[in-house]
Design a protein around this motif. Structure first.
Motif, mmCIF file in Angstrom:
data_model
loop_
_atom_site.group_PDB
_atom_site.id
_atom_site.type_symbol
_atom_site.label_atom_id
_atom_site.label_comp_id
_atom_site.label_asym_id
_atom_site.label_seq_id
_atom_site.Cartn_x
_atom_site.Cartn_y
_atom_site.Cartn_z
ATOM 1 N N GLU A 61 38.711 20.304 4.017
ATOM 2 C CA GLU A 61 37.433 20.339 4.740
ATOM 3 C C GLU A 61 37.469 21.426 5.825
ATOM 4 N N SER A 62 38.584 21.468 6.579
ATOM 5 C CA SER A 62 38.699 22.490 7.642
ATOM 6 C C SER A 62 38.692 23.892 7.037
ATOM 7 N N LEU A 63 39.442 24.053 5.940
ATOM 8 C CA LEU A 63 39.518 25.377 5.302
ATOM 9 C C LEU A 63 38.128 25.854 4.871
ATOM 10 N N ILE A 64 37.368 24.936 4.272
ATOM 11 C CA ILE A 64 36.025 25.296 3.798
ATOM 12 C C ILE A 64 35.136 25.683 4.970
ATOM 13 N N SER A 65 35.184 24.886 6.038
ATOM 14 C CA SER A 65 34.259 25.204 7.136
ATOM 15 C C SER A 65 34.720 26.426 7.927
ATOM 16 N N GLU A 66 36.039 26.557 8.160
ATOM 17 C CA GLU A 66 36.519 27.719 8.936
ATOM 18 C C GLU A 66 36.275 29.048 8.208
ATOM 19 N N ASN A 67 36.291 29.015 6.888
ATOM 20 C CA ASN A 67 36.087 30.262 6.123
ATOM 21 C C ASN A 67 34.689 30.369 5.526
ATOM 22 N N SER A 68 33.807 29.473 5.943
ATOM 23 C CA SER A 68 32.420 29.447 5.442
ATOM 24 C C SER A 68 32.384 29.569 3.920
ATOM 25 N N LEU A 69 33.199 28.774 3.236
ATOM 26 C CA LEU A 69 33.259 28.892 1.772
ATOM 27 C C LEU A 69 32.031 28.280 1.103
ATOM 28 N N ASP A 70 31.448 27.280 1.742
ATOM 29 C CA ASP A 70 30.185 26.756 1.211
ATOM 30 C C ASP A 70 29.054 27.458 1.927
ATOM 31 N N ASN A 71 28.134 28.070 1.147
ATOM 32 C CA ASN A 71 27.054 28.754 1.863
ATOM 33 C C ASN A 71 25.803 27.883 1.966
ATOM 34 N N GLY A 72 25.033 28.132 2.970
ATOM 35 C CA GLY A 72 23.747 27.453 3.144
ATOM 36 C C GLY A 72 23.891 25.946 3.273
ATOM 37 N N SER A 73 22.920 25.237 2.742
ATOM 38 C CA SER A 73 22.870 23.790 2.943
ATOM 39 C C SER A 73 23.426 23.030 1.738
ATOM 40 N N ALA A 74 24.140 23.717 0.851
ATOM 41 C CA ALA A 74 24.679 23.039 -0.338
ATOM 42 C C ALA A 74 26.206 22.960 -0.262
ATOM 43 N N PRO A 75 26.709 21.814 0.192
ATOM 44 C CA PRO A 75 28.170 21.704 0.341
ATOM 45 C C PRO A 75 28.861 21.463 -1.004
ATOM 46 N N VAL A 76 28.801 22.457 -1.885
ATOM 47 C CA VAL A 76 29.280 22.274 -3.253
ATOM 48 C C VAL A 76 30.800 22.121 -3.309
ATOM 49 N N LEU A 77 31.521 23.060 -2.677
ATOM 50 C CA LEU A 77 32.984 23.001 -2.746
ATOM 51 C C LEU A 77 33.512 21.770 -2.021
ATOM 52 N N LEU A 78 32.885 21.446 -0.910
ATOM 53 C CA LEU A 78 33.287 20.230 -0.187
ATOM 54 C C LEU A 78 33.090 18.993 -1.074
ATOM 55 N N SER A 79 31.969 18.932 -1.774
ATOM 56 C CA SER A 79 31.700 17.791 -2.657
ATOM 57 C C SER A 79 32.713 17.744 -3.801
ATOM 58 N N LEU A 80 33.100 18.915 -4.321
ATOM 59 C CA LEU A 80 34.077 18.939 -5.415
ATOM 60 C C LEU A 80 35.470 18.530 -4.932
ATOM 61 N N LEU A 81 35.786 18.915 -3.693
ATOM 62 C CA LEU A 81 37.058 18.473 -3.095
ATOM 63 C C LEU A 81 37.090 16.942 -3.021
ATOM 64 N N LYS A 82 36.020 16.365 -2.503
ATOM 65 C CA LYS A 82 35.958 14.899 -2.347
ATOM 66 C C LYS A 82 35.955 14.211 -3.713
ATOM 67 N N TYR A 83 35.250 14.800 -4.661
ATOM 68 C CA TYR A 83 35.179 14.252 -6.025
ATOM 69 C C TYR A 83 36.572 14.219 -6.665
ATOM 70 N N SER A 84 37.369 15.271 -6.426
ATOM 71 C CA SER A 84 38.718 15.344 -7.001
ATOM 72 C C SER A 84 39.593 14.203 -6.513
ATOM 73 N N ILE A 85 39.312 13.760 -5.277
ATOM 74 C CA ILE A 85 40.144 12.733 -4.647
ATOM 75 C C ILE A 85 39.590 11.325 -4.872
ATOM 76 N N ASN A 86 38.273 11.193 -4.820
ATOM 77 C CA ASN A 86 37.679 9.850 -4.862
ATOM 78 C C ASN A 86 37.216 9.419 -6.244
ATOM 79 N N ARG A 87 37.573 10.157 -7.260
ATOM 80 C CA ARG A 87 37.133 9.842 -8.628
ATOM 81 C C ARG A 87 37.792 8.557 -9.125
#
Ligand code: GRG
Length: 320
Positions: free
Chosen positions: A292-318
């Motif tokens: 989560e920190s990596l994504i936000s510090e490097n602005s990896l998700d653009n705009g209002s669509a937290p796609v990579l963050l959602s995929l990170l959480k999906y990988s763990i909470n599946r």
């Protein structure tokens, strides 16, 4: 068709189903026809049999994330970035499917069930399953090289093809699988966290890392973007495999679509055997926070669509 332009409230389920649909369409297209017919049938059986498509989704998401401002967007402004990475995403799913076919063979994990269906060798026999895996391994490179858009820089494509060989071969998946075999059946005291991390990094992590790094390299993102995505791939890769270890203990066959309890039965070197179920859950929480920190510090998700963050959480909470 679903809206691709995700604004205001991000609908992750709609995102997943739309991108999966595009991918399935391309996979079917790249694998249409072919002879000898039985070989292609065996290859299609394993590639076109569902699965979460996590690796391809990561590739598509990374491409969408870096596209504005990358080399390709400037060189070919009319080119759709999802379309541009489809050969890559399909190649990654082909490699993943071939690794599952070989992993399920009697000489390796000897599994009867995969994605809720009989494994490839149960349907086509061991020799054909082996060859279907071999066929997919090379078809992946063929699709990546032959189907990639002509606007993609040859040097970038070459780098990505090299990366795919490295992620798949002895320094990636094959090496990880060999280490896995070497420690299977070993007493707990014979391996530690570093051993398990190294097995996971090769067997599972290498392809997931590649799935995030490769689209950035292919489309000509900055070196910093490529490296941040590669690091995110390492985090997701390890978290995904620890979750897999956990589900082998806590999951059921119907939901998983494969046989649970096999790690324990064959005494695999897993995160659970070193740290237990609670230890695995704690590690996953730490990794989720790091990602989560990596994504936000490097602005990896653009705009209002937290796609990579959602995929990170999906990988763990599946659950499967
Ligand atoms: C790669 C040349 C080459 C040979 C294969 C057998 C082998 C070498 C490597 C083993 C790789 C392997 C099976 C790792 C396990 C990774 C893993 C957790 C797979 C399950 O992935 P999911 O859950 O599956 O993403 P779905 O079905 O959703 O696609």
């Amino acid at each position: 068709m679903l809206e691709t332009n995700v604004t205001e409230r991000f609908d992750f389920d709609a995102y997943l189903s739309h991108r999966r649909k595009l991918l399935e369409h391309k996979l079917a297209l790249y694998m249409d026809g072919g002879e000898p017919e039985v070989l292609w049938e065996a290859m299609r059986y394993s590639v076109l049999s569902g699965g979460k498509r996590l690796r391809a989704l990561l590739t598509i998401a990374a491409a969408e994330s870096i596209y504005p401002g990358c080399e390709l967007a400037k060189a070919a402004p009319d080119l759709d970035c999802i379309e541009a990475v489809m050969p890559l995403a399909a190649a990654i799913e082909m490699i993943h499917a071939m690794s599952l076919i070989h992993d399920d063979l009697p000489c390796l994990d000897n599994d009867d069930l995969r994605r809720g269906k009989p494994t490839n060798h149960k349907v086509f026999g061991e020799a054909m399953a082996l060859l279907a895996g071999d066929g997919l391994l090379m078809l992946a490179s063929e699709v990546l090289i032959a189907k990639s858009d002509k606007h993609i820089k040859p040097a970038n494509l070459l780098d990505v093809a090299l990366g795919l060989s490295r992620a798949t071969g002895p320094s990636g998946m094959v090496g990880g699988q060999v280490k896995d075999m070497q420690f299977t059946g070993s007493a707990e005291g014979n391996f530690d966290m570093a051993t398990v991390e190294s097995i996971h990094a090769g067997k599972t992590g290498a392809l997931i890392r590649f799935a995030l790094w490769a689209p950035a390299r292919l489309l000509g993102a900055s070196e910093k973007q490529c490296q941040s995505l590669a690091r995110l791939g390492e985090i997701i890769g390890l978290a995904f495999q620890i979750t897999d270890d956990l589900l082998d203990v806590t999951g059921d066959a119907t939901t998983l679509g494969k046989t649970p309890g096999k790690d324990e039965a064959s005494q695999k070197a897993t995160w659970i055997r070193v740290f237990g179920v609670d230890g695995a859950r704690k590690k996953l929480a730490l990794m989720e926070a790091e990602g989560e920190s990596l994504i936000s510090e490097n602005s990896l998700d653009n705009g209002s669509a937290p796609v990579l963050l959602s995929l990170l959480k999906y990988s763990i909470n599946r659950e499967k």
